[in-house]
Scaffold this motif. Structure first.
Motif, PDB file in Angstrom:
ATOM      1  N   PRO A   6      17.859  12.270 -16.935  1.00 25.19           N
ATOM      2  CA  PRO A   6      17.754  10.998 -17.664  1.00 25.19           C
ATOM      3  C   PRO A   6      16.475  10.246 -17.304  1.00 25.19           C
ATOM      4  CG  PRO A   6      19.889  11.208 -16.571  1.00 25.19           C
ATOM      5  CD  PRO A   6      19.027  12.344 -16.097  1.00 25.19           C
ATOM      6  N   GLY A   7      15.843   9.656 -18.290  1.00 26.38           N
ATOM      7  CA  GLY A   7      14.647   8.845 -18.054  1.00 26.38           C
ATOM      8  C   GLY A   7      13.365   9.629 -17.912  1.00 26.38           C
ATOM      9  N   ALA A   8      13.397  10.928 -18.169  1.00 22.74           N
ATOM     10  CA  ALA A   8      12.212  11.769 -17.968  1.00 22.74           C
ATOM     11  C   ALA A   8      11.046  11.334 -18.842  1.00 22.74           C
ATOM     12  CB  ALA A   8      12.550  13.236 -18.214  1.00 22.74           C
ATOM     13  N   GLU A   9      11.349  10.829 -20.051  1.00 24.05           N
ATOM     14  CA  GLU A   9      10.243  10.417 -20.922  1.00 24.05           C
ATOM     15  C   GLU A   9       9.480   9.239 -20.324  1.00 24.05           C
ATOM     16  OE1 GLU A   9      13.878   8.960 -21.812  1.00 24.05           O
ATOM     17  OE2 GLU A   9      13.814  11.098 -22.039  1.00 24.05           O
ATOM     18  N   LYS A  10      10.198   8.334 -19.650  1.00 22.85           N
ATOM     19  CA  LYS A  10       9.545   7.197 -18.990  1.00 22.85           C
ATOM     20  C   LYS A  10       8.646   7.697 -17.862  1.00 22.85           C
ATOM     21  CE  LYS A  10      10.337   3.280 -16.028  1.00 22.85           C
ATOM     22  NZ  LYS A  10      11.233   2.562 -15.170  1.00 22.85           N
ATOM     23  N   VAL A  11       9.141   8.644 -17.112  1.00 20.16           N
ATOM     24  CA  VAL A  11       8.418   9.145 -15.940  1.00 20.16           C
ATOM     25  C   VAL A  11       7.120   9.833 -16.350  1.00 20.16           C
ATOM     26  CG1 VAL A  11       8.546  10.713 -13.966  1.00 20.16           C
ATOM     27  CG2 VAL A  11      10.526   9.331 -14.590  1.00 20.16           C
ATOM     28  N   ALA A  12       7.120  10.498 -17.481  1.00 19.97           N
ATOM     29  CA  ALA A  12       5.921  11.209 -17.939  1.00 19.97           C
ATOM     30  C   ALA A  12       4.712  10.284 -18.014  1.00 19.97           C
ATOM     31  CB  ALA A  12       6.185  11.861 -19.286  1.00 19.97           C
ATOM     32  N   LYS A  33       0.829  -1.208   0.000  1.00 24.61           N
ATOM     33  CA  LYS A  33       0.000   0.000   0.000  1.00 24.61           C
ATOM     34  C   LYS A  33       0.864   1.259   0.000  1.00 24.61           C
ATOM     35  CE  LYS A  33      -3.901  -2.211   2.264  1.00 24.61           C
ATOM     36  NZ  LYS A  33      -4.790  -2.213   3.414  1.00 24.61           N
ATOM     37  N   THR A  34       1.737   1.337  -0.986  1.00 25.45           N
ATOM     38  CA  THR A  34       2.712   2.420  -1.067  1.00 25.45           C
ATOM     39  C   THR A  34       2.154   3.617  -1.827  1.00 25.45           C
ATOM     40  OG1 THR A  34       4.479   0.761  -1.110  1.00 25.45           O
ATOM     41  CG2 THR A  34       5.074   2.997  -1.774  1.00 25.45           C
ATOM     42  N   SER A  35       2.257   4.769  -1.214  1.00 26.52           N
ATOM     43  CA  SER A  35       1.970   6.039  -1.881  1.00 26.52           C
ATOM     44  C   SER A  35       3.290   6.493  -2.498  1.00 26.52           C
ATOM     45  CB  SER A  35       1.473   7.054  -0.863  1.00 26.52           C
ATOM     46  OG  SER A  35       1.324   8.301  -1.459  1.00 26.52           O
ATOM     47  N   VAL A  36       3.276   6.787  -3.793  1.00 28.41           N
ATOM     48  CA  VAL A  36       4.501   7.117  -4.519  1.00 28.41           C
ATOM     49  C   VAL A  36       4.532   8.600  -4.856  1.00 28.41           C
ATOM     50  CG1 VAL A  36       5.882   6.623  -6.573  1.00 28.41           C
ATOM     51  CG2 VAL A  36       4.556   4.783  -5.493  1.00 28.41           C
ATOM     52  N   GLY A  37       5.519   9.291  -4.347  1.00 30.86           N
ATOM     53  CA  GLY A  37       5.766  10.678  -4.709  1.00 30.86           C
ATOM     54  C   GLY A  37       6.871  10.704  -5.743  1.00 30.86           C
ATOM     55  N   ILE A  38       6.639  11.376  -6.849  1.00 32.50           N
ATOM     56  CA  ILE A  38       7.636  11.421  -7.916  1.00 32.50           C
ATOM     57  C   ILE A  38       8.167  12.842  -8.078  1.00 32.50           C
ATOM     58  CG2 ILE A  38       8.048  11.085 -10.385  1.00 32.50           C
ATOM     59  CD1 ILE A  38       5.978   8.856 -10.315  1.00 32.50           C
ATOM     60  N   SER A  39       9.485  12.967  -8.028  1.00 28.72           N
ATOM     61  CA  SER A  39      10.148  14.246  -8.284  1.00 28.72           C
ATOM     62  C   SER A  39      10.228  14.400  -9.799  1.00 28.72           C
ATOM     63  CB  SER A  39      11.552  14.242  -7.686  1.00 28.72           C
ATOM     64  OG  SER A  39      11.497  13.961  -6.308  1.00 28.72           O
ATOM     65  N   TYR A  40       9.563  15.415 -10.337  1.00 29.30           N
ATOM     66  CA  TYR A  40       9.444  15.545 -11.783  1.00 29.30           C
ATOM     67  C   TYR A  40       9.420  17.010 -12.163  1.00 29.30           C
ATOM     68  CZ  TYR A  40       7.315  14.811 -16.427  1.00 29.30           C
ATOM     69  OH  TYR A  40       7.044  14.792 -17.761  1.00 29.30           O
ATOM     70  N   ASP A  41      10.264  17.393 -13.087  1.00 29.90           N
ATOM     71  CA  ASP A  41      10.342  18.798 -13.495  1.00 29.90           C
ATOM     72  C   ASP A  41       9.282  19.181 -14.514  1.00 29.90           C
ATOM     73  OD1 ASP A  41      12.556  19.189 -11.852  1.00 29.90           O
ATOM     74  OD2 ASP A  41      13.926  18.504 -13.401  1.00 29.90           O
ATOM     75  N   GLY A  42       8.729  18.199 -15.215  1.00 30.42           N
ATOM     76  CA  GLY A  42       7.711  18.471 -16.218  1.00 30.42           C
ATOM     77  C   GLY A  42       8.088  17.890 -17.568  1.00 30.42           C
ATOM     78  N   GLY A  71      -1.483   5.241  -5.133  1.00 23.52           N
ATOM     79  CA  GLY A  71      -1.498   6.692  -4.900  1.00 23.52           C
ATOM     80  C   GLY A  71      -0.221   7.304  -5.445  1.00 23.52           C
ATOM     81  N   VAL A  72      -0.354   8.351  -6.235  1.00 21.84           N
ATOM     82  CA  VAL A  72       0.805   8.984  -6.837  1.00 21.84           C
ATOM     83  C   VAL A  72       0.663  10.504  -6.748  1.00 21.84           C
ATOM     84  CG1 VAL A  72      -0.147   8.867  -9.178  1.00 21.84           C
ATOM     85  CG2 VAL A  72       2.328   9.017  -8.867  1.00 21.84           C
ATOM     86  N   SER A  73       1.770  11.163  -6.448  1.00 21.05           N
ATOM     87  CA  SER A  73       1.786  12.613  -6.393  1.00 21.05           C
ATOM     88  C   SER A  73       3.132  13.070  -6.965  1.00 21.05           C
ATOM     89  CB  SER A  73       1.618  13.110  -4.951  1.00 21.05           C
ATOM     90  OG  SER A  73       2.679  12.624  -4.141  1.00 21.05           O
ATOM     91  N   THR A  74       3.283  14.368  -7.097  1.00 19.40           N
ATOM     92  CA  THR A  74       4.535  14.881  -7.657  1.00 19.40           C
ATOM     93  C   THR A  74       5.002  16.130  -6.905  1.00 19.40           C
ATOM     94  OG1 THR A  74       5.643  15.554  -9.690  1.00 19.40           O
ATOM     95  CG2 THR A  74       3.392  16.323  -9.394  1.00 19.40           C
ATOM     96  N   ILE A  75       6.310  16.283  -6.912  1.00 25.08           N
ATOM     97  CA  ILE A  75       6.906  17.543  -6.443  1.00 25.08           C
ATOM     98  C   ILE A  75       7.866  18.005  -7.524  1.00 25.08           C
ATOM     99  CG2 ILE A  75       6.682  17.092  -3.989  1.00 25.08           C
ATOM    100  CD1 ILE A  75       9.704  16.482  -3.950  1.00 25.08           C
TER     101      ILE A  75
END
Length: 110
Positions: free
Chosen positions: A88-94, A70-79, A106-110
């Motif tokens: 590196p790997g930003a296209e995968k993260v999108a 039951k992990t809530s995942v916060g993803i650091s993402y510039d956009g 659950g997913v969120s971003t900073i």
């Protein structure tokens, strides 16, 4: 990367009344077996888990692990596009946000 897993798990017991999130540097860069041990301990103590990551190392196995604990995942993402051109790997993260949400993680971003 050096860390003392035994000490980490012990400290988790000591701070069991506080909120917990696995983060720092890139949390998923440690061996998967150690990530599992930390999430399992967090789940035992809190009934849920949380992680902050850049998302580039999330794979099908991690998605199963996140669902199990039951992990809530916060993803650091510039956009998108040039906002992340130096990460590196930003296209995968999108595409990861939609995939995690589809998996009911659950997913969120900073």
């Amino acid at each position: 990367m050096q860390y003392n897993l035994k000490a980490i798990l012990k400290r988790m017991d000591e701070f069991k009344d506080l909120e917990m999130t696995l983060h720092g540097g890139e949390a998923l860069a440690m061996p998967k077996k150690d990530v599992i041990k930390i999430l399992a301990k967090m789940y035992k103590l809190k009934g849920k888990t949380a992680i902050q990551t850049n998302g580039t190392l999330i794979d099908d196995e991690y998605i199963k692990i996140f669902k199990k604990y039951k992990t809530s995942v916060g993803i650091s993402y510039d956009g998108p596009g040039e906002l992340s051109e130096f990460r590196p790997g930003a296209e995968k993260v999108a595409g990861l946000f939609e995939r995690l949400a589809k998996e009911r993680i659950g997913v969120s971003t900073i």
